[in-house]
Design an enzyme around this catalytic site. Sequence first.
Site, PDB file in Angstrom:
ATOM      1  N   HIS A 122     -10.975  -4.306  -0.599  1.00 24.85           N
ATOM      2  CA  HIS A 122     -11.153  -5.751  -0.721  1.00 24.85           C
ATOM      3  C   HIS A 122     -11.224  -6.452   0.633  1.00 24.85           C
ATOM      4  O   HIS A 122     -10.572  -6.065   1.592  1.00 24.85           O
ATOM      5  CB  HIS A 122     -10.010  -6.347  -1.545  1.00 24.85           C
ATOM      6  N   ASP A 123     -12.088  -7.457   0.694  1.00 25.65           N
ATOM      7  CA  ASP A 123     -12.193  -8.366   1.838  1.00 25.65           C
ATOM      8  C   ASP A 123     -12.732  -7.705   3.099  1.00 25.65           C
ATOM      9  O   ASP A 123     -12.574  -8.257   4.197  1.00 25.65           O
ATOM     10  CB  ASP A 123     -10.832  -9.018   2.140  1.00 25.65           C
ATOM     11  N   GLY A 140      -8.039  -2.734   3.233  1.00 29.12           N
ATOM     12  CA  GLY A 140      -8.455  -4.117   3.078  1.00 29.12           C
ATOM     13  C   GLY A 140      -8.628  -4.850   4.394  1.00 29.12           C
ATOM     14  O   GLY A 140      -8.014  -4.515   5.406  1.00 29.12           O
TER      15      GLY A 140
END
Length: 259
Positions: A122-123, A140
């Site tokens: 994520h991200d 992440g």
Amino acid sequence: MSAKIHPTAIIDPKAELDSSVTVGAYSTIGAHVKVGADTRIASHVVLKGPTTIGKNNQIFQFSSLGEEPQDKKYRDEPTTLEIGDNNTIREFCTFNRGTIQDKGVTKIGNDNWIMAYVHIAHDCTIGNNTIMANNSSLAGHVDIHDYAILGGFTLIHQFCKVGAHVITAVGSVVFKDIPPYVTAAGYDAKPHGINAEGLKRRGYSPESITQIKRAYKALYRNSLTLEEAKLELANMQKDCPEIAMLTDFLQISTRGIVR
């Protein structure tokens, strides 16, 4: 559109596929997935939304793109995955959507070559023209800049940045930021000179490569503190604009650089 979608594929009515998209057998495309022209989706691919995929991508079998982030704080917020154009995504890749604790988006640029079993958490933000070899994994909030190459089984710790034209050796484990142009290897990763061969292939002049080597020595070999090295690099970039990429990167580094 239906002529290019295998009859066993499952396409949510809320998905938006360009009429030129092809979808292989047993693939599943969920709601709020948008796929651009000439993208080819092989068999047994799972796409979940909100996800946007651009033009002329090739997604190989058994990949899972746009699944919710592997973050215990995630509470079903509508975060996104964005993939640009002309990317090759090989077998068994997993790309997760963003989280509201960051920008809310995982973003992959254009013309990237992403090999089998790569995980992008994520991200993360991936630039353009990168190569991620088999089993590379990003935790992440990782940023990978243009033309970076991650060797097979490279692991990147959360919040790290990998500069443009970097190359990592197979099995590298990265806990800090890697400045542009650097070759890194080991567990944990250490600098081992610059990616001179890669720079030659991308059209850097011999003179520029020589100046980048001098900059590397100022940063790593001349027993300077980081602040002293920054001043030295700022002076050097007056004669070699390519060094500005190094000085700019050092300004945005938050985890410290590999040493």
